[in-house]
Design a protein around this motif. Structure first.
Motif, PDB file in Angstrom:
ATOM      1  N   GLY A  89     -10.229 -10.924   7.198  1.00 51.30           N
ATOM      2  CA  GLY A  89     -11.631 -10.620   6.986  1.00 51.30           C
ATOM      3  C   GLY A  89     -12.119  -9.454   7.823  1.00 51.30           C
ATOM      4  N   LEU A 211      -7.389   3.121   3.170  1.00 47.06           N
ATOM      5  CA  LEU A 211      -7.575   2.716   1.776  1.00 47.06           C
ATOM      6  C   LEU A 211      -8.531   1.551   1.638  1.00 47.06           C
ATOM      7  N   ASP A 212      -8.366   0.536   2.468  1.00 50.50           N
ATOM      8  CA  ASP A 212      -9.106  -0.697   2.200  1.00 50.50           C
ATOM      9  C   ASP A 212     -10.595  -0.611   2.495  1.00 50.50           C
ATOM     10  N   SER A 213     -11.037   0.407   3.236  1.00 52.04           N
ATOM     11  CA  SER A 213     -12.478   0.526   3.459  1.00 52.04           C
ATOM     12  C   SER A 213     -13.079   1.677   2.650  1.00 52.04           C
ATOM     13  N   ASN A 216     -13.934   1.957  -3.953  1.00 54.35           N
ATOM     14  CA  ASN A 216     -12.822   1.924  -4.897  1.00 54.35           C
ATOM     15  C   ASN A 216     -12.667   3.192  -5.743  1.00 54.35           C
ATOM     16  N   LEU A 247       1.674  -5.120  -5.638  1.00 50.70           N
ATOM     17  CA  LEU A 247       1.137  -4.943  -6.994  1.00 50.70           C
ATOM     18  C   LEU A 247       0.506  -6.220  -7.540  1.00 50.70           C
ATOM     19  N   ARG A 248       1.067  -7.376  -7.163  1.00 47.36           N
ATOM     20  CA  ARG A 248       0.582  -8.623  -7.756  1.00 47.36           C
ATOM     21  C   ARG A 248       0.063  -9.618  -6.730  1.00 47.36           C
ATOM     22  N   ASN A 249      -0.419  -9.120  -5.584  1.00 48.01           N
ATOM     23  CA  ASN A 249      -1.007 -10.012  -4.588  1.00 48.01           C
ATOM     24  C   ASN A 249      -2.414 -10.406  -5.056  1.00 48.01           C
ATOM     25  N   PRO A 250      -2.655 -11.686  -5.341  1.00 48.17           N
ATOM     26  CA  PRO A 250      -3.962 -12.064  -5.889  1.00 48.17           C
ATOM     27  C   PRO A 250      -5.120 -11.814  -4.937  1.00 48.17           C
ATOM     28  N   SER A 251      -4.873 -11.735  -3.643  1.00 45.13           N
ATOM     29  CA  SER A 251      -5.999 -11.519  -2.722  1.00 45.13           C
ATOM     30  C   SER A 251      -6.399 -10.052  -2.669  1.00 45.13           C
ATOM     31  N   GLY A 252      -5.756  -9.202  -3.448  1.00 47.88           N
ATOM     32  CA  GLY A 252      -6.114  -7.783  -3.487  1.00 47.88           C
ATOM     33  C   GLY A 252      -4.912  -6.948  -3.876  1.00 47.88           C
ATOM     34  N   PRO A 253      -4.660  -6.831  -5.190  1.00 55.14           N
ATOM     35  CA  PRO A 253      -3.489  -6.071  -5.631  1.00 55.14           C
ATOM     36  C   PRO A 253      -3.620  -4.595  -5.284  1.00 55.14           C
ATOM     37  N   CYS A 254      -2.521  -3.931  -4.988  1.00 55.28           N
ATOM     38  CA  CYS A 254      -2.532  -2.521  -4.625  1.00 55.28           C
ATOM     39  C   CYS A 254      -1.137  -1.941  -4.829  1.00 55.28           C
ATOM     40  N   ALA A 256      -0.410   0.584  -7.401  1.00 62.11           N
ATOM     41  CA  ALA A 256      -0.384   1.409  -8.600  1.00 62.11           C
ATOM     42  C   ALA A 256      -0.946   2.798  -8.312  1.00 62.11           C
ATOM     43  N   ASN A 286       0.831 -19.338  -4.961  1.00 67.14           N
ATOM     44  CA  ASN A 286       1.126 -18.090  -5.667  1.00 67.14           C
ATOM     45  C   ASN A 286       2.462 -17.545  -5.176  1.00 67.14           C
TER      46      ASN A 286
END
Lengths: 359, 359
Positions: A89, A211-213, A216, A247-254, A256, A286
């Motif tokens: 968080g 990237l994360d802040s 989008n 790519l497939r992390n449900p808590s925040g895919p990244c 691509a 997951n």
């Protein structure tokens, strides 16, 4: 940020140093670092050497239980006080607050990589103003006017890109970037890194963004801009792009973005054979899909996995070779344990990719 | 935002109404809308009806060349002045500035969906303060403290989700959400929409967030939170998630969040048979991959395409049926032209999905 001089720093982890929450601190201790790290502040690590605790290598970074003990022991107070935790968080743990205020009062600049900005905290901001120290919130995005949109300028970049992606987050992708760059350097290839996280900035990697802040809509453009600048400034043979999440992390895919917007036609895939669920959250169930499936998925993004880097966490020594062999057999790719053996074994595949991309 | 009363609005597009840059305005004219749209301000559309220009349907929304002509013609000045353009880069076109200042001086609140915030513009902010009107920057993200991280709470949501994704951006995904919801309503299914763009907010959709201006790390959590709230507040039979961009759009890939973080196990795929390259940027040569490949790719994200919705832009009438038949044959799925014929033909597949998800 402070001009040319390299400043000294203490890394503060409260009592998190020996947990995954301190991955920022681990990166700074392991190096490289924008600062000269001269001490660790962690009650549970006091009396030990931070490097020894991390991976058994002594690095001359003593750990102290509290600020007073540190200030009494060091010949000179550190210039900067770096928060070395990346909490879930990105929130500032309340337990860290009094020590931050004390560090400010002692005259240290505070460097913060959390989502919660210290400069927006009335009490901390007032204390910093009184003490005449700076609060550096690494994750604060640039003003909107200075953010870049994706334009396709990536087409003019000379150096081929390789995205360092992972099958989960917190696997060591950033560290693998450094190991890959070192292996390339030994082989006579000039490698550069574009970082995508706050720790990359703290490590002093000259090109990149957080990237994360980033809003989008600007992620692709900020990435493209960082790559274009890196190519112009350094003219490297290859640029490694630090991946985030999976790519497939449900808590925040990244991921691509790196292959599509950064046009990375090659990927190094980081994987932890002993990890079962995304972010170790077994209660959500997951399950991390198989590596062979991840490789097939990446094919849909017009990129190719060149080799694998394995994280040996929780993998008993006797299971490392079988795990490597199984993955190599299933994929036909070379796999290395970068923290144990470097990544020299991946250089032939990287070299072949660079030749193919330059054609 | 203004309490319970429905306010009147003029939509301002300068001279962009008949271009794709005015997709926000098109959505507001087509409806639904948070405001009662009573006029269009567009020099090239003056004297016509906005609805007629859009799709041949008269909607009683007269277009005016300038502010004075509009104020002279209307019985009462509109409460709000809504910027109806979504320019590339989200920047305010300088040509629109004098009219915005004039609208402020005339006492209208200004509603802005661009990335550039009017409240941060010194001249416009000062003018608004003088005139006592509000500046509503729809894309301004909530303060960081109020943003949500992904927690897995999606597991407690009752209503199955269907992501409305596209093979490119600006294809009509949001409009398709409304068409799908209407088709469901006719079939006795209560459908809700979670919007992910500023136009969805302008349309008055009660749940959602503005994905492209949200800091990347919070996208998954804000989406999850909106779905959880929608399910709680409305207890719908199904929730349609408005997609953004496309999974493989190099200028900013998107969509994985909806299926992974929103756990949408079903997808409606929007496609434009006459479009060749992403965002029509032929000079970059990024060809939109075939629909069959997109469907296979989505399989890797543990979701299933339930049906297709087609955008007939630039598709001559005589090519519509052949295009539909070709896609239906290749995929085994039903395809509809939502703007021409609604989406009733997709209801059986949606119903089957809902039954399967509730099992």
């Amino acid at each position: 940020m402070f001009g040319g001089m390299r400043q000294t720093a203490v890394v503060f982890t409260d009592r998190f140093f020996q947990t995954a929450d301190a991955k920022t601190a681990h990166g700074l201790v392991r190096g490289p670092c924008r600062f000269d790290v001269i001490a660790l502040l962690d009650r549970d690590a006091a009396g030990r050497d931070a490097g020894e605790l991390l991976d058994g290598k002594h690095r001359g970074i003593p750990a102290f239980a509290d600020l007073d003990a540190m200030l009494a022991a060091l010949p000179k107070k550190p210039d900067c006080f770096v928060l070395g935790v990346a909490t879930s968080g990105g929130v500032l743990p309340p337990s860290m607050r009094p020590t931050i205020l004390a560090a400010i009062a002692a005259g240290m600049h505070v460097v913060n990589g959390l989502h919660e900005f210290l400069a927006d905290d009335a009490e901390i901001a007032a204390a910093a103003a009184r003490a005449g120290v700076r609060l550096i919130d690494v994750r604060r995005p640039r003003p909107r006017r200075e953010l870049h949109f994706w334009t396709g300028a990536i087409r003019q970049v000379n150096a081929p890109r390789i995205a360092v992606l992972g099958t989960d987050c917190a696997l060591g992708k950033r560290t693998t970037c450094h190991v890959l760059a070192a292996a390339c350097a030994r082989a006579g290839l000039k490698a550069a890194i574009v970082h995508t996280g706050q720790t990359g900035w703290l490590q002093g990697i000259p090109h990149g963004f957080v990237l994360d802040s980033t809003p989008n809509d600007f992620v692709s453009g900020e990435l493209e801009h960082a790559i274009v600048q890196c190519d112009k400034d350094l003219a490297p043979d290859v640029i490694f792009l630090e991946g985030q999440s999976a790519l497939r992390n449900p808590s925040g895919p990244c991921g691509a973005e790196l292959v599509l917007s950064g046009e990375a036609r090659g990927v190094i895939l980081q994987h932890a054979p002993a990890r079962h669920c995304f972010e170790d959250q077994e209660h959500l169930g997951n399950v991390i899909p198989p590596v062979t499936e991840e490789i097939a998925l990446l094919g849909y993004y017009r990129t190719r996995v060149l080799g694998m880097t394995l994280n040996h966490a929780n993998l008993p020594a006797e299971r490392r070779e079988p795990a490597r062999e199984e993955l190599q057999r299933a994929t036909g790719l070379t796999a290395v344990y970068p923290l144990l053996e470097g990544a020299d074994a991946l250089v032939p595949a990287i070299r072949a990719y660079l030749q193919e991309q330059r054609r």
